[in-house]
Design a protein around this motif. Structure first.
Motif, PDB file in Angstrom:
ATOM      1  N   PHE A  87     -20.698   6.011  15.523  1.00  0.00           N
ATOM      2  CA  PHE A  87     -19.811   4.954  16.027  1.00  0.00           C
ATOM      3  C   PHE A  87     -19.466   3.879  14.991  1.00  0.00           C
ATOM      4  O   PHE A  87     -18.961   2.827  15.356  1.00  0.00           O
ATOM      5  CB  PHE A  87     -20.429   4.284  17.265  1.00  0.00           C
ATOM      6  CG  PHE A  87     -20.549   5.194  18.449  1.00  0.00           C
ATOM      7  CD1 PHE A  87     -19.481   5.974  18.851  1.00  0.00           C
ATOM      8  CD2 PHE A  87     -21.724   5.265  19.180  1.00  0.00           C
ATOM      9  CE1 PHE A  87     -19.580   6.821  19.955  1.00  0.00           C
ATOM     10  CE2 PHE A  87     -21.838   6.099  20.288  1.00  0.00           C
ATOM     11  CZ  PHE A  87     -20.769   6.876  20.673  1.00  0.00           C
ATOM     12  N   LEU A  88     -19.752   4.110  13.703  1.00  0.00           N
ATOM     13  CA  LEU A  88     -19.457   3.071  12.705  1.00  0.00           C
ATOM     14  C   LEU A  88     -17.944   2.908  12.506  1.00  0.00           C
ATOM     15  O   LEU A  88     -17.209   3.882  12.487  1.00  0.00           O
ATOM     16  CB  LEU A  88     -20.112   3.440  11.371  1.00  0.00           C
ATOM     17  CG  LEU A  88     -19.948   2.399  10.270  1.00  0.00           C
ATOM     18  CD1 LEU A  88     -21.301   2.032   9.677  1.00  0.00           C
ATOM     19  CD2 LEU A  88     -19.037   2.893   9.161  1.00  0.00           C
ATOM     20  N   GLY A 131     -21.394  -1.161  11.865  1.00  0.00           N
ATOM     21  CA  GLY A 131     -21.774  -0.260  12.938  1.00  0.00           C
ATOM     22  C   GLY A 131     -22.847  -0.848  13.832  1.00  0.00           C
ATOM     23  O   GLY A 131     -23.254  -0.226  14.808  1.00  0.00           O
ATOM     24  N   THR A 132     -23.309  -2.063  13.511  1.00  0.00           N
ATOM     25  CA  THR A 132     -24.375  -2.628  14.348  1.00  0.00           C
ATOM     26  C   THR A 132     -23.809  -3.024  15.712  1.00  0.00           C
ATOM     27  O   THR A 132     -24.482  -2.858  16.734  1.00  0.00           O
ATOM     28  CB  THR A 132     -25.020  -3.856  13.691  1.00  0.00           C
ATOM     29  OG1 THR A 132     -23.995  -4.744  13.288  1.00  0.00           O
ATOM     30  CG2 THR A 132     -25.838  -3.488  12.480  1.00  0.00           C
ATOM     31  N   HIS A 133     -22.562  -3.531  15.719  1.00  0.00           N
ATOM     32  CA  HIS A 133     -21.977  -3.966  16.996  1.00  0.00           C
ATOM     33  C   HIS A 133     -21.748  -2.766  17.922  1.00  0.00           C
ATOM     34  O   HIS A 133     -22.053  -2.814  19.111  1.00  0.00           O
ATOM     35  CB  HIS A 133     -20.691  -4.768  16.759  1.00  0.00           C
ATOM     36  CG  HIS A 133     -19.580  -4.013  16.091  1.00  0.00           C
ATOM     37  ND1 HIS A 133     -19.778  -3.232  14.974  1.00  0.00           N
ATOM     38  CD2 HIS A 133     -18.249  -3.906  16.388  1.00  0.00           C
ATOM     39  CE1 HIS A 133     -18.623  -2.693  14.605  1.00  0.00           C
ATOM     40  NE2 HIS A 133     -17.685  -3.088  15.458  1.00  0.00           N
ATOM     41  N   SER A 143     -23.182   0.739  22.358  1.00  0.00           N
ATOM     42  CA  SER A 143     -23.396   2.086  22.902  1.00  0.00           C
ATOM     43  C   SER A 143     -24.776   2.169  23.552  1.00  0.00           C
ATOM     44  O   SER A 143     -24.947   2.837  24.581  1.00  0.00           O
ATOM     45  CB  SER A 143     -23.218   3.157  21.824  1.00  0.00           C
ATOM     46  OG  SER A 143     -24.228   3.069  20.844  1.00  0.00           O
ATOM     47  N   GLY A 144     -25.758   1.467  22.979  1.00  0.00           N
ATOM     48  CA  GLY A 144     -27.090   1.442  23.593  1.00  0.00           C
ATOM     49  C   GLY A 144     -27.039   0.785  24.968  1.00  0.00           C
ATOM     50  O   GLY A 144     -27.685   1.244  25.923  1.00  0.00           O
ATOM     51  N   MET A 145     -26.251  -0.292  25.059  1.00  0.00           N
ATOM     52  CA  MET A 145     -26.141  -0.987  26.353  1.00  0.00           C
ATOM     53  C   MET A 145     -25.453  -0.096  27.391  1.00  0.00           C
ATOM     54  O   MET A 145     -25.863  -0.031  28.557  1.00  0.00           O
ATOM     55  CB  MET A 145     -25.352  -2.296  26.167  1.00  0.00           C
ATOM     56  CG  MET A 145     -26.144  -3.346  25.404  1.00  0.00           C
ATOM     57  SD  MET A 145     -25.101  -4.553  24.570  1.00  0.00           S
ATOM     58  CE  MET A 145     -24.614  -5.589  25.896  1.00  0.00           C
ATOM     59  N   LYS A 182     -14.055   3.886  28.169  1.00  0.00           N
ATOM     60  CA  LYS A 182     -13.404   2.701  28.753  1.00  0.00           C
ATOM     61  C   LYS A 182     -13.792   1.427  28.006  1.00  0.00           C
ATOM     62  O   LYS A 182     -13.368   0.335  28.369  1.00  0.00           O
ATOM     63  CB  LYS A 182     -13.817   2.570  30.221  1.00  0.00           C
ATOM     64  CG  LYS A 182     -13.151   3.615  31.103  1.00  0.00           C
ATOM     65  CD  LYS A 182     -13.549   3.414  32.545  1.00  0.00           C
ATOM     66  CE  LYS A 182     -13.174   4.635  33.353  1.00  0.00           C
ATOM     67  NZ  LYS A 182     -14.134   4.937  34.399  1.00  0.00           N
ATOM     68  N   SER A 183     -14.630   1.550  27.019  1.00  0.00           N
ATOM     69  CA  SER A 183     -15.152   0.337  26.358  1.00  0.00           C
ATOM     70  C   SER A 183     -14.331  -0.009  25.119  1.00  0.00           C
ATOM     71  O   SER A 183     -13.523   0.783  24.643  1.00  0.00           O
ATOM     72  CB  SER A 183     -16.606   0.565  25.924  1.00  0.00           C
ATOM     73  OG  SER A 183     -16.634   1.423  24.798  1.00  0.00           O
ATOM     74  N   TRP A 184     -14.605  -1.214  24.558  1.00  0.00           N
ATOM     75  CA  TRP A 184     -13.907  -1.617  23.331  1.00  0.00           C
ATOM     76  C   TRP A 184     -14.304  -0.765  22.133  1.00  0.00           C
ATOM     77  O   TRP A 184     -13.608  -0.718  21.141  1.00  0.00           O
ATOM     78  CB  TRP A 184     -14.080  -3.108  23.053  1.00  0.00           C
ATOM     79  CG  TRP A 184     -15.509  -3.597  23.000  1.00  0.00           C
ATOM     80  CD1 TRP A 184     -16.159  -4.287  23.979  1.00  0.00           C
ATOM     81  CD2 TRP A 184     -16.457  -3.433  21.918  1.00  0.00           C
ATOM     82  NE1 TRP A 184     -17.449  -4.576  23.586  1.00  0.00           N
ATOM     83  CE2 TRP A 184     -17.651  -4.064  22.323  1.00  0.00           C
ATOM     84  CE3 TRP A 184     -16.412  -2.834  20.674  1.00  0.00           C
ATOM     85  CZ2 TRP A 184     -18.797  -4.092  21.522  1.00  0.00           C
ATOM     86  CZ3 TRP A 184     -17.551  -2.859  19.871  1.00  0.00           C
ATOM     87  CH2 TRP A 184     -18.725  -3.480  20.298  1.00  0.00           C
ATOM     88  N   ILE A 185     -15.439  -0.043  22.233  1.00  0.00           N
ATOM     89  CA  ILE A 185     -15.836   0.831  21.108  1.00  0.00           C
ATOM     90  C   ILE A 185     -14.721   1.851  20.877  1.00  0.00           C
ATOM     91  O   ILE A 185     -14.260   2.073  19.768  1.00  0.00           O
ATOM     92  CB  ILE A 185     -17.144   1.605  21.413  1.00  0.00           C
ATOM     93  CG1 ILE A 185     -18.315   0.665  21.617  1.00  0.00           C
ATOM     94  CG2 ILE A 185     -17.447   2.620  20.314  1.00  0.00           C
ATOM     95  CD1 ILE A 185     -19.649   1.379  21.834  1.00  0.00           C
ATOM     96  N   TRP A 186     -14.291   2.480  21.965  1.00  0.00           N
ATOM     97  CA  TRP A 186     -13.294   3.542  21.891  1.00  0.00           C
ATOM     98  C   TRP A 186     -11.977   3.012  21.331  1.00  0.00           C
ATOM     99  O   TRP A 186     -11.391   3.578  20.422  1.00  0.00           O
ATOM    100  CB  TRP A 186     -13.089   4.124  23.294  1.00  0.00           C
ATOM    101  CG  TRP A 186     -12.928   5.604  23.269  1.00  0.00           C
ATOM    102  CD1 TRP A 186     -11.799   6.315  23.536  1.00  0.00           C
ATOM    103  CD2 TRP A 186     -13.949   6.567  22.955  1.00  0.00           C
ATOM    104  NE1 TRP A 186     -12.046   7.653  23.402  1.00  0.00           N
ATOM    105  CE2 TRP A 186     -13.353   7.836  23.044  1.00  0.00           C
ATOM    106  CE3 TRP A 186     -15.290   6.479  22.586  1.00  0.00           C
ATOM    107  CZ2 TRP A 186     -14.057   9.015  22.795  1.00  0.00           C
ATOM    108  CZ3 TRP A 186     -15.989   7.644  22.343  1.00  0.00           C
ATOM    109  CH2 TRP A 186     -15.379   8.888  22.445  1.00  0.00           C
ATOM    110  N   GLU A 187     -11.582   1.871  21.900  1.00  0.00           N
ATOM    111  CA  GLU A 187     -10.310   1.251  21.491  1.00  0.00           C
ATOM    112  C   GLU A 187     -10.354   0.901  19.999  1.00  0.00           C
ATOM    113  O   GLU A 187      -9.436   1.200  19.235  1.00  0.00           O
ATOM    114  CB  GLU A 187     -10.143  -0.026  22.319  1.00  0.00           C
ATOM    115  CG  GLU A 187      -8.746  -0.565  22.379  1.00  0.00           C
ATOM    116  CD  GLU A 187      -8.778  -1.875  23.148  1.00  0.00           C
ATOM    117  OE1 GLU A 187      -8.058  -2.776  22.746  1.00  0.00           O
ATOM    118  OE2 GLU A 187      -9.553  -1.988  24.132  1.00  0.00           O
TER     119      GLU A 187
END
Ligand SMILES: Cc1cc2nc3c(=O)[nH]c(=O)nc-3n(C[C@H](O)[C@H](O)[C@H](O)COP(=O)(O)OP(=O)(O)OC[C@H]3O[C@@H](n4cnc5c(N)ncnc54)[C@H](O)[C@@H]3O)c2cc1C
Ligand code: SF4
Length: 476
Positions: free
Chosen positions: A261-262, A269-271, A276-278, A303-308
């Motif tokens: 996910f970096l 990639g820490t954020h 993703s852990g949450m 659906k999260s901001w990670i994907w976006e």
């Protein structure tokens, strides 16, 4: 209120105050528009933050077993993952049991979440066993190696919160990578060079490139008069959005950099690892309390901001497959004009291990000798990494075929493992007949995973060593 109180105690003290981006030639610097947008971020030591978080987690009742590495995945008779097993302790180099021998323990649970970071050894096995890339047509993962030092510099040059990234020298235009310089607190500066592992020239030595980098006039003037406190190295994922595998397997899920996910343009990639852990924790809660399936983790992710965020950044890294200047042009257009909305997704080039050319296509690179002031030899740096392994144990770096180093790597690729490993674990030394043989100094290993990734034949398997062996970072 409780969370706010905890947050205020966290070792997160130095806000970013300036953010610069330079292109370097051998002697000069050219300022570029800075795409990083680090205002609002903090410069921290991740090892200090995680150590602090570990104490807080234990206060909340979480059990942490820092001296035990997960060495194998445990399955039930239906091939569902049911936990992990730690490896046996007290086995000598020759495989016999020492007096200190202890069997590994089985840690079983209703769900197993794997968070081993980049190129996780168990995560990779799971990705391959359940074909988690094929399931979502993900591309292979691509990687870079980051080599880093923490310096204590002269007070007059220290600017807490100053951030600098560079591109260009000492790397050539075909090799993707760049440096970072982060001013932390207490006169400390974190400085490093990140080099994509799809470099072609087998004579390239990432460690030496970093030593060279510190001699650039703009960097030298910052470091002169300072001392190195710590040294370390680690790979990071660069595949981004197109390389994310299906992160759910029967019995659990993969989080953080083990799933890739970096965010490459941000080099962060820490954020995404934390988020993703949450999300995995929320999914696990619904599985355990409502009997739903861990598949919801994948839904939450999408659906999260990670994907976006990762989708927007997807064309940045592969754009550099065309070289540095086209890469800058395409990624600049993507970043400033199209903002991730280009109607196509660029593909990555060859996997890193296949990108290495045979040695006869290149000439050996002569690196300058370390001066002991700005640049250092590997043993000096290793001492600063505090890496420590029980010496009398089987090597945790395993060769799938022990003949490949002498039959293929040395004659065809000039023994690249002796250069890409930032800890000089791999050395070709003459035997009693003067024939070069590979010697593996496993006790030096920094757990960066570069060998698992870059070996041209994928012949090296990184496995976990005994107990808590490895680098002992305290300010990295
Ligand atoms: C040089 C460099 C610079 C970076 N700079 C930044 C930055 O400025 N900002 C940013 O946000 N990100 C940065 N990153 C990326 C960031 O470090 C990662 O994205 C992040 O640490 C990923 O978190 P993680 O929890 O997934 O994995 P990790 O932080 O790698 O944690 C995984 C942990 O699991 C342990 N582990 C692995 N396998 C096992 C096993 N089998 N059993 C037991 N334990 C195991 C590892 O030892 C490690 O402690 C950088 C990375 C590098 C290499
Ligand atoms: S042996 Fe492999 S994992 Fe260890 S430091 Fe060298 S390249 Fe990195």
């Amino acid at each position: 209120m409780y969370l706010l109180k905890i947050y205020l105690q966290a070792p997160v003290d130095v806000p970013v105050l300036s953010d610069k981006f330079w292109y370097l030639t051998k002697d000069r610097t050219f300022a570029l528009p800075c795409p990083f947008n680090n205002r609002g971020n903090y410069v921290i030591s991740l090892s200090q933050l995680t150590r602090w978080m570990g104490v807080k987690a234990e206060e909340l009742g979480v059990e942490i077993y820092p001296g035990f590495a997960a060495g194998e995945v445990l399955y039930d008779s239906n091939d569902n993952v049911v936990g992990v097993g730690t490896n046996d302790m007290g086995i000598s180099k020759d495989g016999s049991k020492k007096e200190t021998f202890q069997h590994g323990v089985e840690l079983k649970g209703k769900l197993t979440l794997l968070a081993e970071g980049c190129r996780g050894s168990l995560s990779e096995k799971i990705i391959s066993k359940y074909n988690l890339r094929g399931k979502v047509q993900a591309q292979h993962q691509t990687y870079a190696l980051g080599i880093k030092e923490v310096w204590e510099i002269d007070e007059s040059k220290h600017e807490p919160g100053a951030v600098l990234h560079t591109l260009g020298w000492p790397l050539d235009h075909k090799t993707y990578g760049g440096s970072f310089v982060y001013h932390m607190k207490d006169r400390q500066v974190s400085i490093g060079l990140v080099i994509a592992l799809n470099y072609q020239n087998p004579y390239l030595n990432p460690y030496e490139e970093f030593q060279k980098f510190k001699h650039h006039p703009a960097i030298k003037s910052l470091l002169e008069g300072g001392t190195v406190i710590q040294y370390g190295a680690r790979t990071l994922n660069e595949g981004g959005f197109q390389s994310i595998p299906y992160p759910v397997f029967p019995g659990g899920a993969i989080v953080g950099c083990s799933a890739g996910f970096l965010n490459v343009p941000k080099i962060k990639g820490t954020h995404t690892a934390m988020k993703s852990g949450m999300l995995a924790a929320e999914a696990a809660f619904s599985v355990l309390s409502e009997g739903s399936s861990m598949v919801v983790y994948y839904d939450f992710l999408r659906k999260s901001w990670i994907w976006e965020e990762l989708k927007k950044a997807r064309n940045y890294r592969p754009a550099f497959e065309f070289g540095l200047l086209p890469g800058l042009a395409i990624s600049g257009l993507e970043h400033y004009i199209f903002k991730g909305r280009l109607p196509f997704t660029l593909k990555h080039g060859k996997p890193d291990h296949k990108a290495t050319n045979v040695a006869k296509l290149h000439t050996p690179i002569e690196y300058p000798r370390a001066d002991g002031i700005l640049s250092f030899d590997v043993p000096t740096s290793l001492h600063r990494s505090n890496t420590n392994h029980e010496h009398d144990q089987p090597a945790h770096l395993q060769l799938r075929d022990p003949t490949i180093p002498e039959l293929v790597n040395l004659p065809e690729y000039a023994g690249p493992e002796s250069r890409y490993c930032p800890a000089r674990v791999y050395e070709y030394v003459p035997d009693e007949n003067g024939v070069l043989k590979l010697q593996i100094n496993a006790q030096n290993c920094l757990h960066c995973k570069a060998c698992d990734i870059k070996d041209p034949q994928q012949n090296i398997e990184w496995t976990v060593p005994e107990g808590g062996g490895g680098p002992g970072y305290s300010v990295m």
